[in-house]
Design an enzyme around this catalytic site. Sequence first.
Site, PDB file in Angstrom:
ATOM      1  N   HIS A  91       0.972  -1.270  -0.112  1.00 29.95           N
ATOM      2  CA  HIS A  91       0.010   0.054   0.038  1.00 29.95           C
ATOM      3  C   HIS A  91       1.023   1.446   0.014  1.00 29.95           C
ATOM      4  O   HIS A  91       0.428   2.247   0.684  1.00 29.95           O
ATOM      5  CB  HIS A  91      -0.893   0.123   1.295  1.00 29.95           C
ATOM      6  CG  HIS A  91      -1.849  -1.177   1.277  1.00 29.95           C
ATOM      7  ND1 HIS A  91      -3.084  -1.029   0.407  1.00 29.95           N
ATOM      8  CD2 HIS A  91      -1.737  -2.349   1.926  1.00 29.95           C
ATOM      9  CE1 HIS A  91      -3.714  -2.129   0.845  1.00 29.95           C
ATOM     10  NE2 HIS A  91      -2.999  -2.970   1.314  1.00 29.95           N
ATOM     11  N   ASN A 165     -10.148  -2.944   2.104  1.00 30.75           N
ATOM     12  CA  ASN A 165      -9.619  -2.984   0.642  1.00 30.75           C
ATOM     13  C   ASN A 165     -11.016  -2.745  -0.189  1.00 30.75           C
ATOM     14  O   ASN A 165     -12.269  -2.726   0.266  1.00 30.75           O
ATOM     15  CB  ASN A 165      -9.346  -4.540   0.323  1.00 30.75           C
ATOM     16  CG  ASN A 165      -7.773  -4.602   0.803  1.00 30.75           C
ATOM     17  OD1 ASN A 165      -6.953  -3.518   0.993  1.00 30.75           O
ATOM     18  ND2 ASN A 165      -7.505  -5.792   1.058  1.00 30.75           N
TER      19      ASN A 165
END
Length: 742
Positions: A91, A165
């Site tokens: 990320h 997510n």
Amino acid sequence: MTSIASAVKRTFGEMTADQKQVDLQRDTVDPQKGHSSAGMTTMHGMPFDNTQTWLKATQPEGTGPALLEDQVAMEKIHRFDHERIPERVVHARGAGAHGHFHVFDDRASKYTFAPVLTDPSRTTPVFVRFSTVQGPRGSADTVRDVRGFATKFYTPEGNWDIVGNDIPVFFVQDAMQFPDFIHAVKPEPHNEVPTGQSAHNNFWDFFSLQSQTTHTVFWAMSDRGIPRSFRMMQGFGVNTFTLINAKGERHFVKFHWTPELGVHSLMWDEALKIAGQDPDFHRKDLEEAIVTGAYPKWKFGIQVLPESREHEFDFDILDATKIWPEELVPIEYIGEMTLNRCVDEFFAETEQVAFCTSHIVPGIGFSDDPLLQGRNFSYLDTQQSRLGTNWEQLPINRPVCPVLNHIRDGKHQSRITKGVNYWPNRFNTIPPTDEDKGGYHEFAQTLHGMKLRTRAPKFQEHYSQTELFYNSLSVVEKKHLIEAISFELSHCDDPLVYKNVIPQLNEIDHELAKAIAINVGGDMPPEPKRKSHGKRAIRISQMDFMPEKPLVKSRRIAILVADGFDIDVVEGLRAAMKLGSASTFIIGPRRGKISGATGTTSVMADHHFEGQRSTLFDALFIAPGAKSADTLKKDGRVIHWVREAFGHCKTIGAVGEGIEVIRKALQDVEKISLAPLAGQTDDATISYGVVTAPKISLSSTVTDVLMVGKGEKGFISQFAYEISKHRCFERELDRLNTQVAF
């Protein structure tokens, strides 16, 4: 009186939504406001007069060695050398924004006593960070990947983080396998290739040997892996948490974000091109929407199960590779989130914000989800490693409520705390907070068992929900998924890898496996041993999430013009689209003034034909005007704009002479119907997402956009309606987009 009291409480709650913004102002410096006459200083506050030339031993007319005593130069270079911090392992590539959250009413109080989920008078400040998973900070936004959707709620009871997510399931069931999965999906260790994508041997080798990954891989290879915008993604908490109500009863829960604009994706060819044309496409898109006032919104929903129902399904509800199908466990929408403020400084906010699945508040708890148990350690550990042990004191991370405890010292400690630093102490300073005063109290869960490295029997089945996902897709989504897997496997140069993948795919769908085997050169699979269940689920396909009311909000529309265009029609269209909160951009042969048909008026082009591409817009409009259309028809780049937009199934509109530009660009395409140039009506002709009309009556331009919907007759209404559908996939299903080169 009750409604008045509720309104007053709500107004007060909205005022407190800025609580985090006020908190951040304590550490915000704006040199352009209040410091206009101030001069430059060193970090220790000393004013100095030169920041461009190192102190040297020299003559005025010569040069010489730099002197070590120049502390101003050394400080500047030293600080530059240490500007960077370790980037996130996963990320790393992200964008963030501030906003607020509120619940509609107290309907969730039957599940939890957490005020953030039950008190409608509250408006809770939030910060959301969106991200890709695989690539480093410098990778592109539009690569095929899972997207992070992490939300930090700044509540009076402390920070609550939903570290989610855009896909509801994960690749592995147990956190102990997380390093293996990430090592496999990251660039290969011998050459650090590829950047920002999973199309390589190691990822697909891991997939072929770990059937538990199939469900998430199918989600990632579907259109979900290439979202049109962060604002058009769903968000999922992924893991199973718990809610505790005032009676002490516990429920299992999954968290959901559903976007106001629907769930939409890019075309694969489009995603590839944007990665090169504008690698910052998603972060710029988020900022543009907020700056123009088209604030991104999501409904917040919960799926809730009482403990008594934990074992009634053919899957384990604590398995992070499984969804809870909505037909079995419906989503209850209880609130809404709006993002309405961009960050002031990317590094201090978006880069330094840090999330932890272990950050919860009273009324919310953990479950025995084995992936969650490991994430609770991993996230806390990685934030300390990246930002230091006092990372929660950074402005973007600190709570808006008081923080009191006996934790002290550590690197970069910024608080000065008087008094004793232990408990119990003789002054009774900072005692633990009792449960009846709001202190967090662990749920008294009954435990029994042995020490074993094992997984429950239901964790062993990995294919049923993957088939459920595939069966639930539309025809065009299935086509895209097959093409995506074929593309990825075509980049695997080890035959052992792509041949081993085919048997895994065959367990999901035989026809899918055969199609991919043909595409990539794998062995033709036999009939699968596993019997297909043939089931479908609701609200899996992106087509199931179209907005209840057609919207053009935040859509980007390119208007192609040249000298001699009809400026009244263009300005009328722009005004109408602005009413719908869409953004329009004038694209011309140059970036500058483009003259209207009369020659007395003009508009400024935002871009020239070579400065942008159709990929960066949701729709095209070709302006009327004989001279303009004649210029556009002769420009090969303009013809490519139209062909490419057509190939990507986007809405294309034209009025009057602008129709001739479409006619030339799409002359090889069968079945397309265009309106005649002559005529007195502005009724639209709609053919595979191409909307044309002989003219537009100026009186209809404003009213039409307010009547967006199927069946409306005006050009503006129909043009807006086709845009609201996101794509005309009938074009692709009838293979019309293959008839043009783009």
